[in-house]
Design an enzyme around this catalytic site. Sequence first.
Site, PDB file in Angstrom:
ATOM      1  CG  HIS A  75      -2.123  -0.873   1.048  1.00  0.00           C
ATOM      2  ND1 HIS A  75      -3.330  -0.619   1.634  1.00  0.00           N
ATOM      3  CD2 HIS A  75      -2.292  -1.992   0.321  1.00  0.00           C
ATOM      4  CE1 HIS A  75      -4.198  -1.559   1.284  1.00  0.00           C
ATOM      5  NE2 HIS A  75      -3.582  -2.406   0.497  1.00  0.00           N
ATOM      6  CE1 TYR A 203      -6.210   3.779  10.674  1.00  0.00           C
ATOM      7  CE2 TYR A 203      -5.508   3.924   8.389  1.00  0.00           C
ATOM      8  CZ  TYR A 203      -5.382   3.368   9.643  1.00  0.00           C
ATOM      9  OH  TYR A 203      -4.438   2.400   9.872  1.00  0.00           O
ATOM     10  N   PRO A 295      -4.922   0.548  18.351  1.00  0.00           N
ATOM     11  CG  PRO A 295      -6.755  -0.751  17.735  1.00  0.00           C
ATOM     12  CD  PRO A 295      -6.140  -0.053  18.899  1.00  0.00           C
ATOM     13  CE  LYS A 299       3.734   3.260  13.279  1.00  0.00           C
ATOM     14  NZ  LYS A 299       3.417   2.661  11.989  1.00  0.00           N
ATOM     15  CE1 TYR A 387      -1.527   3.788   9.272  1.00  0.00           C
ATOM     16  CE2 TYR A 387      -0.366   2.782   7.426  1.00  0.00           C
ATOM     17  CZ  TYR A 387      -1.436   2.802   8.311  1.00  0.00           C
ATOM     18  OH  TYR A 387      -2.399   1.827   8.235  1.00  0.00           O
TER      19      TYR A 387
END
Length: 392
Positions: A75, A203, A295, A299, A387
């Site tokens: 991704h 998200y 979550p 991580k 990220y």
Amino acid sequence: MNTIRTQVAIIGGGPAGLLLSQLLERKGIDTVVLERRSRDYVLARIRAGVLESGAVDLIREAGVGARMQREGIVHDGTFIAASNRGFRIDFRQLTGGSVMVYGQTELTQDLYQARDAMNGKILHEVDEVRIHGVDSDAAHVSFRWQGRERRIACDYVAGCDGFHGISRNTIPASVLREFERVYPFGWLGLLSATPPVSDELIYASHARGFALCSMRNPALSRYYLQVPLQDSVEQWSDELFWEELRRRLPAAAAETLVTGESVEKSIAPLRSFVAEPMRWGRLFLCGDAAHIVPPTGAKGLNLAASDVYYLSRALLQHYHEQDDHGIDDYSATALSRVWKAERFSWSMTRLLHRFPDQSDFDLRMQQAELEYLESSLAAQTALAENYIGLPY
Ligand code: FAD
Ligand code: PHB
């Protein structure tokens, strides 16, 4: 009593324990893994899905990357949605990096297979595990297995037994410091054999609460909803879940969402937690045994991997070069990375969830932060850098 001898006794057969065992054994260091549950139980747990490139490299180094290479999905970005709008954070363009979507369940399976192929010693369904003498030169672990008392004499103990394990509490209270934040909500997760709603994760911040669209493969989707802590899975029929998810997603995604019967459904509470130090004498803590993140930043598994990276290096240095610097520095090195991932996970959680006690001011702050993120490449780069994972 039945005593066996090993170099590193590893408590916990989750991803941290298995990966550590695999990396050490490939370099000639003997390990024994003690796992409280059956293998089937461990493999039925649906958990993480996103791997940083550092974790991907370590998995390859451990010789277990072949299936991940074939089936994992790279991704290059993710979507952030709020108030029926969305924008994309382009990891590749902003940082040159990416993440890999590959289920923790698959990784654990690959690790078990690799350990079996090397005749790795993994004892399942062990009970009453206790760690002794790690503050001396006579470290050992006692436990019950197949109805008998057993003992492992070892040089070192790796506590990879997750948040509810026994390793952390072996460290005396006078030495151990714990830092914790418990969040007033949980995540209800649903796995379904349906195509993901989007090629990349979404998200979503919404007045009704946070939602996340993730995936395991092109035919298997993983979705999450922020829910009150008191909620139980039984209250959430599949129909209710899908209805609520649609409400929280931007219209374009809600319209194309393919729904189906759930394969798994569970609620996880959200918590930030760090234990210091991560080493006491001959005992090292690794992964969830030492720290928990909510979550939202993906991580948890990745931190378990970076701990394993530092610890495997330290032990190799000890056994192959008679150099203990890595062992002496393990706690400080691992904690420095842990705290940065804690900060990121906490900030993502705060940015995207609705909190029960949020004032109008707090809501405006959240809104301003989201608008800033949407409009600023600097802010997006900071998010992307964290990220995809800070360097080891
Ligand atoms: P665990 O996986 O907890 O393994 C510990 C093992 O020790 C277990 O098998 C347990 O049975 C065993 N054990 C416990 N006590 C004992 C004992 N006394 N004796 C012997 N064995 C014992 N992380 C990410 O990076 N990305 C994500 O996208 C992500 N999503 C998540 C989603 C959810 C819903 C949840 C719950 C977690 C998520 N995580 C994610 C976090 C991730 O799953 C954990 O951080 C990861 O499992 C940690 O691995 P571990 O090996 O340290 O601990
Ligand atoms: C998941 O796929 O389970 C997942 C993905 C991203 C997260 C958390 C969980 O931030």
